[in-house]
Design a protein around this motif. Structure first.
Motif, PDB file in Angstrom:
ATOM      1  N   ASP A 273       2.301   1.680  -3.488  1.00 49.95           N
ATOM      2  CA  ASP A 273       1.260   2.179  -4.404  1.00 49.95           C
ATOM      3  C   ASP A 273       1.002   3.662  -4.178  1.00 49.95           C
ATOM      4  OD1 ASP A 273       1.025  -0.387  -5.400  1.00 49.95           O
ATOM      5  OD2 ASP A 273      -0.819  -0.843  -4.283  1.00 49.95           O
ATOM      6  N   ARG A 274       0.952   4.038  -2.914  1.00 49.39           N
ATOM      7  CA  ARG A 274       0.709   5.451  -2.580  1.00 49.39           C
ATOM      8  C   ARG A 274       1.862   6.333  -3.056  1.00 49.39           C
ATOM      9  NH1 ARG A 274      -2.390   8.062   1.815  1.00 49.39           N
ATOM     10  NH2 ARG A 274      -1.393  10.064   2.143  1.00 49.39           N
TER      11      ARG A 274
ATOM     12  N   GLU B 295       7.665   9.209   0.568  1.00 51.70           N
ATOM     13  CA  GLU B 295       6.258   9.052   0.952  1.00 51.70           C
ATOM     14  C   GLU B 295       6.125   8.793   2.450  1.00 51.70           C
ATOM     15  OE1 GLU B 295       2.214   9.222   0.281  1.00 51.70           O
ATOM     16  OE2 GLU B 295       3.831   9.687  -1.110  1.00 51.70           O
TER      17      GLU B 295
ATOM     18  N   ALA C 217       1.637   6.751  -6.756  1.00 46.42           N
ATOM     19  CA  ALA C 217       0.536   7.641  -7.121  1.00 46.42           C
ATOM     20  C   ALA C 217       0.910   9.113  -6.918  1.00 46.42           C
ATOM     21  CB  ALA C 217      -0.708   7.304  -6.299  1.00 46.42           C
ATOM     22  N   HIS C 218       1.811   9.381  -5.969  1.00 49.50           N
ATOM     23  CA  HIS C 218       2.236  10.759  -5.697  1.00 49.50           C
ATOM     24  C   HIS C 218       3.574  11.101  -6.355  1.00 49.50           C
ATOM     25  CE1 HIS C 218      -0.475  10.298  -2.025  1.00 49.50           C
ATOM     26  NE2 HIS C 218      -1.039  11.201  -2.794  1.00 49.50           N
TER      27      HIS C 218
ATOM     28  N   ARG D  75       0.832  -1.211   0.000  1.00 43.99           N
ATOM     29  CA  ARG D  75       0.000   0.000   0.000  1.00 43.99           C
ATOM     30  C   ARG D  75       0.864   1.257   0.000  1.00 43.99           C
ATOM     31  NH1 ARG D  75      -3.613  -0.872   4.971  1.00 43.99           N
ATOM     32  NH2 ARG D  75      -4.065   1.325   4.631  1.00 43.99           N
ATOM     33  N   LEU D  76       1.941   1.238   0.771  1.00 42.50           N
ATOM     34  CA  LEU D  76       2.858   2.383   0.789  1.00 42.50           C
ATOM     35  C   LEU D  76       3.513   2.585  -0.569  1.00 42.50           C
ATOM     36  CD1 LEU D  76       4.566   1.934   4.270  1.00 42.50           C
ATOM     37  CD2 LEU D  76       3.197   3.902   3.538  1.00 42.50           C
TER      38      LEU D  76
END
Length: 77
Positions: free
Chosen positions: A18-19, A30, A22-23, A15-16
């Protein structure tokens, strides 16, 4: 600069990643952003403490309206 090594579940790691993607950031960037944001927020008071603080704002001798009555009044309009 300090350095950390933290073991986390694979699902959280994914999840980290992917986040971060995305940023348009690296994973390290992140995580830094998330930690900074978390530390900027004031700590939340407990719900019990919040309820007591709000109740203390009501002047003595003022009768509180039962929330059930208020909901019924709104519903019956």
């Amino acid at each position: 600069m300090g350095e950390m090594n933290v073991k986390i579940d694979e699902s959280l790691f994914t999840r980290l990643e992917d986040r971060a993607r995305a940023h348009n950031r690296s994973l390290d960037e992140e995580v830094k952003v998330l930690l900074e944001r978390a530390l900027e927020r004031p700590e939340r008071e407990s719900l019990y403490d919040a309820a007591r603080r709000i109740a203390a704002m009501t002047p003595k001798g003022i009768k509180q309206t039962d929330s059930v009555e208020m909901l019924r009044e709104d519903r019956d309009r």
